[in-house]
Write a protein that holds these residues in place. Structure first.
Motif, PDB file in Angstrom:
ATOM      1  N   ARG A  11      16.353 -21.237   7.830  1.00  0.00           N
ATOM      2  CA  ARG A  11      17.719 -21.716   7.589  1.00  0.00           C
ATOM      3  C   ARG A  11      18.142 -21.386   6.172  1.00  0.00           C
ATOM      4  NH1 ARG A  11      19.484 -27.731   7.467  1.00  0.00           N
ATOM      5  NH2 ARG A  11      17.330 -28.023   8.092  1.00  0.00           N
ATOM      6  N   THR A  13      21.371 -22.309   3.485  1.00  0.00           N
ATOM      7  CA  THR A  13      22.572 -23.086   3.203  1.00  0.00           C
ATOM      8  C   THR A  13      23.052 -22.732   1.795  1.00  0.00           C
ATOM      9  OG1 THR A  13      21.655 -25.024   2.045  1.00  0.00           O
ATOM     10  CG2 THR A  13      21.383 -24.951   4.453  1.00  0.00           C
ATOM     11  N   TYR A  16      20.210 -24.519  -0.492  1.00  0.00           N
ATOM     12  CA  TYR A  16      18.771 -24.354  -0.330  1.00  0.00           C
ATOM     13  C   TYR A  16      18.458 -23.511   0.903  1.00  0.00           C
ATOM     14  CZ  TYR A  16      19.410 -27.999   3.216  1.00  0.00           C
ATOM     15  OH  TYR A  16      19.838 -28.714   4.297  1.00  0.00           O
ATOM     16  N   VAL A  18      15.282 -23.119   4.053  1.00  0.00           N
ATOM     17  CA  VAL A  18      14.173 -23.812   4.698  1.00  0.00           C
ATOM     18  C   VAL A  18      13.107 -22.778   5.046  1.00  0.00           C
ATOM     19  CG1 VAL A  18      13.407 -25.153   6.685  1.00  0.00           C
ATOM     20  CG2 VAL A  18      15.606 -25.669   5.599  1.00  0.00           C
ATOM     21  N   GLU A  20       9.641 -22.342   6.961  1.00  0.00           N
ATOM     22  CA  GLU A  20       8.763 -22.996   7.926  1.00  0.00           C
ATOM     23  C   GLU A  20       7.342 -22.460   7.790  1.00  0.00           C
ATOM     24  OE1 GLU A  20       8.182 -23.455  12.731  1.00  0.00           O
ATOM     25  OE2 GLU A  20      10.226 -23.386  11.910  1.00  0.00           O
ATOM     26  N   GLY A  25       8.863 -27.632   7.825  1.00  0.00           N
ATOM     27  CA  GLY A  25       9.975 -26.950   7.171  1.00  0.00           C
ATOM     28  C   GLY A  25      10.123 -27.432   5.741  1.00  0.00           C
ATOM     29  N   TRP A  26       9.857 -26.553   4.788  1.00  0.00           N
ATOM     30  CA  TRP A  26       9.980 -26.889   3.370  1.00  0.00           C
ATOM     31  C   TRP A  26      11.394 -26.569   2.901  1.00  0.00           C
ATOM     32  CZ3 TRP A  26       5.882 -29.301   1.203  1.00  0.00           C
ATOM     33  CH2 TRP A  26       4.634 -29.145   1.806  1.00  0.00           C
ATOM     34  N   ARG A  27      12.044 -27.553   2.295  1.00  0.00           N
ATOM     35  CA  ARG A  27      13.371 -27.336   1.723  1.00  0.00           C
ATOM     36  C   ARG A  27      13.197 -26.853   0.294  1.00  0.00           C
ATOM     37  NH1 ARG A  27      17.792 -32.078   1.845  1.00  0.00           N
ATOM     38  NH2 ARG A  27      17.626 -31.613   4.072  1.00  0.00           N
ATOM     39  N   PHE A  29      15.172 -25.360  -3.025  1.00  0.00           N
ATOM     40  CA  PHE A  29      16.412 -25.081  -3.749  1.00  0.00           C
ATOM     41  C   PHE A  29      16.205 -23.804  -4.561  1.00  0.00           C
ATOM     42  CE2 PHE A  29      16.419 -29.559  -2.819  1.00  0.00           C
ATOM     43  CZ  PHE A  29      17.723 -29.807  -2.433  1.00  0.00           C
TER      44      PHE A  29
END
Length: 206
Positions: A11, A13, A16, A18, A20, A25-27, A29
């Motif tokens: 993902r 955004t 940040y 994501v 996996e 799932g590590w977010r 920034f």
């Protein structure tokens, strides 16, 4: 605690990405999330964990040198992780380092949240300590920025870039000034491309 993570970017955004890894799932920034691409291929991202009273946050970087500059920047009084990301997002860390070495306060105060006091503090704290990083930076770019003709159809990508710039701390007043220039630029077609051009314009504007 962590040096790097390997996994799939699932993902992206404006603030940040994501990553996996083994079902987690590590977010992360990052300075510019849109230099990453969602892919089934495994990617290695260098990380820095920052702990505050209400959260433990992970910041992700393409290279060790980018992370090291981030870590040095957040040691300066007045610069937090968000401010450091905004500086790194300019896409030209070498120019930032040179500005510090040459005591160019006028350039440094162009970044969000950096006033004259903070710029002076950056110079006092970091001058002479960043030369080892000068020749190391080559931030990733996309090869997908193809010329377009007629009406710009990439409104979604432009809006994503505006959201990412807002997340970095740029004001609506600043973004309103550069948005028409981006809309008229037929050479831009990706969010990453809009981000990079916007940052160039913002650094020239002040």
């Amino acid at each position: 605690m962590y040096d790097y993570l390997k996994g799939q970017v699932t993902r992206i955004t404006p603030e940040y990405i994501v990553l996996e890894q083994q079902g987690i799932g590590w977010r992360l920034f990052t300075p510019n999330p849109f230099v990453f691409r969602q892919s089934a291929s495994e990617q290695q991202i260098f990380v820095s964990m920052q702990v505050r009273e209400d959260a433990q946050l992970l910041y992700g970087f393409h290279s060790l040198d980018q992370r090291e500059l981030f870590k040095k920047l957040i040691q300066v009084s007045g610069i937090g992780p968000k401010g450091a990301l905004a500086i790194l997002a300019s896409g030209n860390p070498t120019q930032v380092i040179q500005a510090i070495e040459m005591e160019d306060e006028a350039f440094l105060i162009r970044f969000p949240g950096v006033g004259k006091k903070t710029a002076r503090q950056m110079i006092l704290d970091l001058k002479g300590k960043l030369s080892s990083l000068l020749d190391s930076f080559e931030l990733p770019s996309t090869d997908e920025e193809l010329p377009l003709f007629g009406v710009n159809p990439n409104q979604h990508e432009l809006e994503e870039a505006m959201l990412a710039l807002t997340a970095l701390g740029y004001s609506e007043k600043e973004l309103v000034k550069i948005k028409p220039l981006l809309e008229d630029d037929e050479n831009l077609s990706t969010t990453d491309g809009y981000m990079k051009q916007a940052l160039k314009l913002l650094l020239k504007m002040k």
